[in-house]
Motif scaffolding. Structure first.
Motif, PDB file in Angstrom:
ATOM      1  N   GLY A 182      -4.704 -16.228   2.455  1.00  0.00           N
ATOM      2  CA  GLY A 182      -4.754 -15.149   1.480  1.00  0.00           C
ATOM      3  C   GLY A 182      -3.697 -14.098   1.726  1.00  0.00           C
ATOM      4  O   GLY A 182      -2.851 -14.228   2.617  1.00  0.00           O
ATOM      5  N   THR A 183      -3.765 -13.064   0.926  1.00  0.00           N
ATOM      6  CA  THR A 183      -2.880 -11.907   1.064  1.00  0.00           C
ATOM      7  C   THR A 183      -3.713 -10.653   0.886  1.00  0.00           C
ATOM      8  O   THR A 183      -4.789 -10.688   0.284  1.00  0.00           O
ATOM      9  CB  THR A 183      -1.755 -11.903   0.012  1.00  0.00           C
ATOM     10  OG1 THR A 183      -2.326 -11.827  -1.288  1.00  0.00           O
ATOM     11  CG2 THR A 183      -0.861 -13.119   0.127  1.00  0.00           C
ATOM     12  N   LEU A 184      -3.202  -9.562   1.407  1.00  0.00           N
ATOM     13  CA  LEU A 184      -3.809  -8.265   1.145  1.00  0.00           C
ATOM     14  C   LEU A 184      -2.696  -7.241   1.068  1.00  0.00           C
ATOM     15  O   LEU A 184      -1.670  -7.371   1.728  1.00  0.00           O
ATOM     16  CB  LEU A 184      -4.852  -7.896   2.209  1.00  0.00           C
ATOM     17  CG  LEU A 184      -4.410  -7.686   3.655  1.00  0.00           C
ATOM     18  CD1 LEU A 184      -4.082  -6.225   3.915  1.00  0.00           C
ATOM     19  CD2 LEU A 184      -5.533  -8.114   4.575  1.00  0.00           C
ATOM     20  N   GLU A 185      -2.884  -6.259   0.221  1.00  0.00           N
ATOM     21  CA  GLU A 185      -1.915  -5.171   0.118  1.00  0.00           C
ATOM     22  C   GLU A 185      -2.453  -4.029   0.958  1.00  0.00           C
ATOM     23  O   GLU A 185      -3.596  -3.616   0.806  1.00  0.00           O
ATOM     24  CB  GLU A 185      -1.729  -4.723  -1.331  1.00  0.00           C
ATOM     25  CG  GLU A 185      -0.609  -3.727  -1.473  1.00  0.00           C
ATOM     26  CD  GLU A 185      -0.283  -3.392  -2.912  1.00  0.00           C
ATOM     27  OE1 GLU A 185       0.138  -2.250  -3.149  1.00  0.00           O
ATOM     28  OE2 GLU A 185      -0.440  -4.253  -3.778  1.00  0.00           O
ATOM     29  N   ASP A 186      -1.638  -3.549   1.876  1.00  0.00           N
ATOM     30  CA  ASP A 186      -2.090  -2.546   2.824  1.00  0.00           C
ATOM     31  C   ASP A 186      -1.155  -1.352   2.824  1.00  0.00           C
ATOM     32  O   ASP A 186       0.005  -1.456   2.436  1.00  0.00           O
ATOM     33  CB  ASP A 186      -2.140  -3.171   4.226  1.00  0.00           C
ATOM     34  CG  ASP A 186      -3.216  -2.569   5.114  1.00  0.00           C
ATOM     35  OD1 ASP A 186      -3.852  -1.576   4.713  1.00  0.00           O
ATOM     36  OD2 ASP A 186      -3.421  -3.104   6.215  1.00  0.00           O
ATOM     37  N   ASP A 187      -1.664  -0.212   3.269  1.00  0.00           N
ATOM     38  CA  ASP A 187      -0.823   0.972   3.383  1.00  0.00           C
ATOM     39  C   ASP A 187      -0.263   1.057   4.805  1.00  0.00           C
ATOM     40  O   ASP A 187      -0.497   0.173   5.632  1.00  0.00           O
ATOM     41  CB  ASP A 187      -1.595   2.240   3.003  1.00  0.00           C
ATOM     42  CG  ASP A 187      -2.816   2.463   3.885  1.00  0.00           C
ATOM     43  OD1 ASP A 187      -2.882   1.894   4.993  1.00  0.00           O
ATOM     44  OD2 ASP A 187      -3.703   3.220   3.464  1.00  0.00           O
TER      45      ASP A 187
ATOM     46  N   ALA B  40       6.844  -2.760  12.307  1.00  0.00           N
ATOM     47  CA  ALA B  40       6.389  -2.085  13.529  1.00  0.00           C
ATOM     48  C   ALA B  40       4.920  -1.678  13.406  1.00  0.00           C
ATOM     49  O   ALA B  40       4.154  -1.789  14.367  1.00  0.00           O
ATOM     50  CB  ALA B  40       7.263  -0.869  13.807  1.00  0.00           C
ATOM     51  N   GLU B  41       4.510  -1.242  12.213  1.00  0.00           N
ATOM     52  CA  GLU B  41       3.125  -0.825  11.995  1.00  0.00           C
ATOM     53  C   GLU B  41       2.159  -1.998  12.138  1.00  0.00           C
ATOM     54  O   GLU B  41       1.089  -1.882  12.728  1.00  0.00           O
ATOM     55  CB  GLU B  41       2.957  -0.182  10.605  1.00  0.00           C
ATOM     56  CG  GLU B  41       3.694   1.119  10.425  1.00  0.00           C
ATOM     57  CD  GLU B  41       5.149   0.931   9.985  1.00  0.00           C
ATOM     58  OE1 GLU B  41       5.596  -0.213   9.782  1.00  0.00           O
ATOM     59  OE2 GLU B  41       5.836   1.954   9.858  1.00  0.00           O
ATOM     60  N   SER B  42       2.543  -3.155  11.589  1.00  0.00           N
ATOM     61  CA  SER B  42       1.684  -4.338  11.676  1.00  0.00           C
ATOM     62  C   SER B  42       1.587  -4.837  13.111  1.00  0.00           C
ATOM     63  O   SER B  42       0.503  -5.190  13.581  1.00  0.00           O
ATOM     64  CB  SER B  42       2.215  -5.454  10.775  1.00  0.00           C
ATOM     65  OG  SER B  42       2.154  -5.062   9.422  1.00  0.00           O
ATOM     66  N   LEU B  43       2.702  -4.848  13.827  1.00  0.00           N
ATOM     67  CA  LEU B  43       2.687  -5.280  15.217  1.00  0.00           C
ATOM     68  C   LEU B  43       1.819  -4.347  16.055  1.00  0.00           C
ATOM     69  O   LEU B  43       1.049  -4.800  16.906  1.00  0.00           O
ATOM     70  CB  LEU B  43       4.105  -5.341  15.779  1.00  0.00           C
ATOM     71  CG  LEU B  43       4.239  -5.884  17.200  1.00  0.00           C
ATOM     72  CD1 LEU B  43       3.640  -7.285  17.322  1.00  0.00           C
ATOM     73  CD2 LEU B  43       5.693  -5.897  17.628  1.00  0.00           C
ATOM     74  N   LYS B  44       1.893  -3.063  15.774  1.00  0.00           N
ATOM     75  CA  LYS B  44       1.054  -2.093  16.485  1.00  0.00           C
ATOM     76  C   LYS B  44      -0.433  -2.372  16.226  1.00  0.00           C
ATOM     77  O   LYS B  44      -1.246  -2.322  17.150  1.00  0.00           O
ATOM     78  CB  LYS B  44       1.415  -0.678  16.034  1.00  0.00           C
ATOM     79  CG  LYS B  44       0.657   0.408  16.736  1.00  0.00           C
ATOM     80  CD  LYS B  44       1.104   1.772  16.256  1.00  0.00           C
ATOM     81  CE  LYS B  44       0.271   2.867  16.889  1.00  0.00           C
ATOM     82  NZ  LYS B  44       0.647   4.199  16.406  1.00  0.00           N
ATOM     83  N   ALA B  45      -0.784  -2.693  14.982  1.00  0.00           N
ATOM     84  CA  ALA B  45      -2.184  -3.012  14.657  1.00  0.00           C
ATOM     85  C   ALA B  45      -2.637  -4.272  15.388  1.00  0.00           C
ATOM     86  O   ALA B  45      -3.753  -4.326  15.915  1.00  0.00           O
ATOM     87  CB  ALA B  45      -2.352  -3.187  13.147  1.00  0.00           C
ATOM     88  N   LEU B  46      -1.784  -5.295  15.434  1.00  0.00           N
ATOM     89  CA  LEU B  46      -2.136  -6.531  16.137  1.00  0.00           C
ATOM     90  C   LEU B  46      -2.324  -6.285  17.630  1.00  0.00           C
ATOM     91  O   LEU B  46      -3.299  -6.746  18.236  1.00  0.00           O
ATOM     92  CB  LEU B  46      -1.063  -7.596  15.936  1.00  0.00           C
ATOM     93  CG  LEU B  46      -0.873  -8.156  14.533  1.00  0.00           C
ATOM     94  CD1 LEU B  46       0.224  -9.209  14.543  1.00  0.00           C
ATOM     95  CD2 LEU B  46      -2.161  -8.720  13.981  1.00  0.00           C
TER      96      LEU B  46
ATOM     97  N   SER C 198      -5.032  -0.159   7.661  1.00  0.00           N
ATOM     98  CA  SER C 198      -6.495  -0.187   7.694  1.00  0.00           C
ATOM     99  C   SER C 198      -7.041  -1.503   7.160  1.00  0.00           C
ATOM    100  O   SER C 198      -8.058  -2.015   7.661  1.00  0.00           O
ATOM    101  CB  SER C 198      -7.082   0.997   6.919  1.00  0.00           C
ATOM    102  OG  SER C 198      -6.643   0.969   5.573  1.00  0.00           O
ATOM    103  N   GLY C 199      -6.392  -2.090   6.165  1.00  0.00           N
ATOM    104  CA  GLY C 199      -6.832  -3.381   5.635  1.00  0.00           C
ATOM    105  C   GLY C 199      -6.659  -4.493   6.654  1.00  0.00           C
ATOM    106  O   GLY C 199      -7.545  -5.330   6.851  1.00  0.00           O
ATOM    107  N   LEU C 200      -5.516  -4.509   7.335  1.00  0.00           N
ATOM    108  CA  LEU C 200      -5.269  -5.502   8.386  1.00  0.00           C
ATOM    109  C   LEU C 200      -6.268  -5.322   9.523  1.00  0.00           C
ATOM    110  O   LEU C 200      -6.835  -6.298  10.022  1.00  0.00           O
ATOM    111  CB  LEU C 200      -3.833  -5.382   8.910  1.00  0.00           C
ATOM    112  CG  LEU C 200      -3.448  -6.302  10.064  1.00  0.00           C
ATOM    113  CD1 LEU C 200      -3.625  -7.777   9.681  1.00  0.00           C
ATOM    114  CD2 LEU C 200      -2.015  -6.029  10.504  1.00  0.00           C
ATOM    115  N   SER C 201      -6.511  -4.088   9.909  1.00  0.00           N
ATOM    116  CA  SER C 201      -7.474  -3.818  10.984  1.00  0.00           C
ATOM    117  C   SER C 201      -8.874  -4.281  10.602  1.00  0.00           C
ATOM    118  O   SER C 201      -9.586  -4.865  11.420  1.00  0.00           O
ATOM    119  CB  SER C 201      -7.489  -2.327  11.323  1.00  0.00           C
ATOM    120  OG  SER C 201      -6.236  -1.933  11.834  1.00  0.00           O
ATOM    121  N   ALA C 202      -9.261  -4.055   9.342  1.00  0.00           N
ATOM    122  CA  ALA C 202     -10.589  -4.496   8.878  1.00  0.00           C
ATOM    123  C   ALA C 202     -10.681  -6.018   8.875  1.00  0.00           C
ATOM    124  O   ALA C 202     -11.706  -6.590   9.282  1.00  0.00           O
ATOM    125  CB  ALA C 202     -10.875  -3.938   7.483  1.00  0.00           C
TER     126      ALA C 202
END
Length: 113
Positions: A24-29, A56-62, A33-37
């Motif tokens: 799937g896909t999700l649109e996140d800010d 960088a934001e996505s890698l930080k969340a991971l 927060s969507g990736l974290s959820a």
């Protein structure tokens, strides 16, 4: 796909005990927060990612998710871009490896088109 305010995040995960794969896909800010959820809900044991295609934001969340103590440790595995199959090739490769029956492969082809 990146934009200043939002980013579309593509994901796939395998539920091994049920033998199911979800894509799937999700649109996140920018807060991701969507990736974290999604990560909290799925609680993956391993995350495969391509650093060259990750903000960088996505890698930080991971990385933040993989270090939380509320679940078993998640392994972050870096893959080179050439190790990821293209969206066009993925269904065929999955079918050839025996992970998809012909009907599932046709459904993925229909979604892709």
């Amino acid at each position: 796909s990146q934009c200043r305010e939002h980013q579309v995040i593509c994901f796939a995960f395998l539920e091994a005990t049920a033998g199911k794969m979800y894509v799937g896909t999700l649109e996140d800010d920018l807060s991701r927060s969507g990736l974290s959820a999604l990560l909290a809900q799925v609680a993956p044991r391993e995350i495969l990612y391509c650093k060259d295609r990750l903000s960088a934001e996505s890698l930080k969340a991971l990385k933040g998710f993989s270090h939380r103590g509320s679940h078993q440790v998640t392994t972050l595995t870096y893959l080179r871009e050439d190790e990821f199959p293209s969206p066009v090739d993925a269904p065929l490769r999955l079918h050839r490896a025996g992970f998809l029956n012909p009907e599932d492969a046709r459904e993925l082809d229909a979604i892709k088109d």
